[in-house]
Design a protein around this motif. Structure first.
Motif, PDB file in Angstrom:
ATOM      1  N   SER A   6      85.524  61.152  10.971  1.00 12.80           N
ATOM      2  CA  SER A   6      86.100  62.016   9.269  1.00 12.80           C
ATOM      3  C   SER A   6      85.575  62.696   9.762  1.00 12.80           C
ATOM      4  O   SER A   6      84.508  62.769   9.965  1.00 12.80           O
ATOM      5  CB  SER A   6      86.204  60.583   7.686  1.00 12.80           C
ATOM      6  N   GLU A   7      85.878  63.823   8.303  1.00  8.71           N
ATOM      7  CA  GLU A   7      85.324  65.191   8.981  1.00  8.71           C
ATOM      8  C   GLU A   7      83.633  64.630   8.168  1.00  8.71           C
ATOM      9  O   GLU A   7      82.341  65.312   8.419  1.00  8.71           O
ATOM     10  CB  GLU A   7      85.730  66.342   7.533  1.00  8.71           C
ATOM     11  N   THR A  64      94.348  64.994  12.657  1.00 10.45           N
ATOM     12  CA  THR A  64      93.682  64.819  12.087  1.00 10.45           C
ATOM     13  C   THR A  64      93.445  64.665  10.486  1.00 10.45           C
ATOM     14  O   THR A  64      92.646  63.756   9.633  1.00 10.45           O
ATOM     15  CB  THR A  64      92.639  66.163  11.988  1.00 10.45           C
ATOM     16  N   GLU A  71      91.965  61.063   8.627  1.00 12.99           N
ATOM     17  CA  GLU A  71      91.291  60.910   7.508  1.00 12.99           C
ATOM     18  C   GLU A  71      91.597  60.272   5.952  1.00 12.99           C
ATOM     19  O   GLU A  71      91.333  59.828   5.359  1.00 12.99           O
ATOM     20  CB  GLU A  71      91.536  62.398   6.615  1.00 12.99           C
ATOM     21  N   HIS A  92      92.019  59.354  18.117  1.00  9.23           N
ATOM     22  CA  HIS A  92      92.671  61.124  17.532  1.00  9.23           C
ATOM     23  C   HIS A  92      92.530  61.922  17.912  1.00  9.23           C
ATOM     24  O   HIS A  92      91.560  62.379  18.777  1.00  9.23           O
ATOM     25  CB  HIS A  92      92.017  60.931  16.312  1.00  9.23           C
ATOM     26  N   ASP A  95      90.799  65.118  19.282  1.00  7.51           N
ATOM     27  CA  ASP A  95      89.470  66.047  18.828  1.00  7.51           C
ATOM     28  C   ASP A  95      88.957  66.800  19.501  1.00  7.51           C
ATOM     29  O   ASP A  95      87.378  67.603  19.345  1.00  7.51           O
ATOM     30  CB  ASP A  95      88.714  64.617  19.003  1.00  7.51           C
TER      31      ASP A  95
END
Length: 550
Positions: free
Chosen positions: A165-166, A244, A248, A309, A311
């Motif tokens: 996650s961010e 992304t 999330e 994911h 990235d």
């Protein structure tokens, strides 16, 4: 009866378990973790005089213990499981099992190394599972005069493997731990396998299903990690990386399961860092890898998987049929990896039966027709359905078999061919066609995982004489490849040979067609794409949507 034997390495003196012509060093740590969400750090220093007990399996990654389930349900033959299983640990699970023939210890030969990456959908699996014990394969290799060392790795799975996650990335948790762990294990092999008798400049990485996809994901590294690669029934085209937005959503789902929606970011991260393995397994339930391309409105209604994911670093690009067909230069490993063996089984799509398809047998044809017509251009849907002989009136059991054929081709066979064609080094294409003879829902099919079960020779006592010969031929060709010997004629678009193993009632090995995949059902979609009638990337997404019930 087993005894122990020791080997001195730069990391210490490892005491391994020896029996029947080989020694196994078990639970050898290859990386350290600051905490269970952190990226791995290669173990580089030890007390060189320390004596390390490597006679027992090391801890496994937190995940459901699917060892017996895979044997009984997916392979459909049970050979037993360790009791008790190794304990779970989120911080001590990064370990290797190294199986070495005595010949490596007797005459100081540096042997070819084979590194296995297990499958399990990035959700389960471990290096202690007996179905993938390499002992028999190592004995076979020595008997053939082509000895090898085989290394099995653990890597983090599920939430600990791929949660991101961010807010995690902002505080130094970049995610994609499953792939980072694998890369770290390969770096460890390059650095230290020489002390165990291995040749660090002669490494073959092989894997099945998610492990096969992992082998190909590792080709995105700019660093040369291995010399040869074997991918069995799995590619990044099938196990697509999450964008992304979906990553999330997966993170939000885990927070909800842990009751952390209203906690601060630091509180949430601290809880995830310190959660017990049992909490991780219980509150991060399995989900099926589906639909990385759907619009958010649709995705929000689906469970989100714990897959790698995109990235822009470990997974810098999303590999597609189109990018591979264009000989995409964005995969560095196409240059540094010398050769590739890649396969699918004749009914790899049978795995979808265990992902909800079996419960949809009634009316499956009408459901597929409706889904494809909703999610593909009308002409493309018609061409695909016609090619597989599926109409709304097709009888249920026949329609299910034809649906499995379509699933095999779009999720496994077409991606396999798409990787083999542009590969810069030598590529070797093979089909596994032997049939599952054991009682269960996929009896009589060449099922997903059956190739790997044959390869390690651990089910031989339960196979017919013909099937044993297929297993032995498969194992011998893998060993030959790892020794740098051409296993058969390399695949060249219109000239190369495609090796076929089984079905054992007809043959041990053979060749498909005179021109590559000619005369084989497996190239149906490729031919449709080449004629401009079907876009394979669009069909891949449409298939994912059908599996999700859309």
């Amino acid at each position: 009866m087993s005894a122990s034997i020791s080997v001195k390495t730069p990391l210490g003196i490892f005491r391994g378990k020896t029996s029947d012509g080989m020694v196994q060093y078990l639970g050898v740590n290859y990386a350290a973790l600051k905490d269970q969400l952190a990226p791995p750090n290669l173990i580089a220093t030890y007390d060189p005089d320390a004596i390390i007990d490597a006679t027992k399996y090391g801890p496994r990654a937190p995940a459901p213990d699917g060892c017996a389930l895979e044997q009984s349900l997916l392979i459909q033959c049970t050979i037993g499981v360790p009791d008790p299983a190794p304990r779970m640990s989120g911080t001590e699970c990064l370990n290797l099992n190294i199986t070495v023939p005595h010949i490596a210890l007797q005459d100081n030969r540096k042997l070819p190394v084979m590194v296995w990456i297990h499958g399990g959908g990035f959700l389960m699996g471990a290096n202690y599972w007996p179905q993938y014990d390499p002992s028999r394969l190592v004995r076979m290799a020595a008997k053939l005069g082509m000895p090898v060392i085989v290394v099995l790795m653990n890597y983090r799975l599920g939430a600990l493997g791929n949660l991101t996650s961010e807010e995690l990335r902002d505080v130094g948790y970049p995610g994609n731990n499953s792939l980072r762990d694998q890369k770290c294990a390969l770096q460890w092999v390059k650095r230290y396998i020489g002390a165990f008798g291995g040749d660090a400049e002669n490494v073959t990485v092989f894997g099945e299903s998610a492990g096969a996809a992992s082998v190909l994901y590792q080709l995105h590294s700019n660093e040369s990690l291995f010399d040869r690669a074997i991918s069995m029934s799995g590619t990044p085209v099938m196990l697509k990386p999450l964008p992304t937005t979906m990553a999330e959503m997966s993170y939000a789902s885990i927070l909800e399961n842990f009751g952390l929606e209203k906690a601060t970011a630091s509180e949430r991260i601290e809880k995830l860092k310190t959660a017990s393995p049992e909490e991780i397994v219980g509150k991060a339930p399995l989900s099926v890898p589906l639909l990385p391309l759907l619009e958010d409105a649709l995705v929000s209604k689906l469970s989100v998987p714990h897959l790698p994911h995109q990235d822009n670093l470990v997974v810098p690009v999303r590999t597609t049929f189109a990018s591979l067909a264009a000989s995409d230069e964005s995969i560095p490993g196409f240059k540094w990896c010398e050769s590739l063996m890649i396969d699918s089984t004749h009914h790899d799509g049978s795995i979808f039966l265990f992902m909800g398809l079996a419960q949809r047998n009634a009316g499956i044809a009408a459901a597929l027709v409706k889904s494809l017509r909703n999610n593909l251009p009308a002409d493309a849907a018609t061409v695909v359905l016609d090619a597989y002989g599926i109409t709304p009136a097709t009888e249920d059991d026949e329609a299910m078999q034809r649906t499995i054929n379509l699933a095999t081709d779009i999720a496994y066979a077409a991606p396999t061919l798409t990787y083999a064609r542009p590969f810069s080094g030598k590529s070797y294409l093979f089909n596994f066609d032997d049939l599952n003879s054991w009682d269960g829902p996929v009896k009589g099919m060449s099922t997903h995982m059956l190739d790997a079960a044959h390869l390690f020779q651990n089910f031989n006592e339960h196979l017919s004489e013909g099937a044993q010969k297929v297993a032995e031929a498969l194992g011998a060709d893998f060993v030959r490849f790892a020794n740098g010997i051409e296993p058969w004629v390399e695949y060249i678009k219109a000239e190369g040979e495609v090796r076929v193993y089984g079905p054992s009632e007809e043959r041990v090995v053979g060749i498909v067609g005179e021109n590559g995949w000619g005369q084989s059902r497996r190239d149906t979609l490729w031919r449709l794409e080449e004629s401009g009638k079907v876009d394979l990337d669009a069909l891949s997404v449409a298939w994912d949507m059908f599996v999700a019930g859309r």
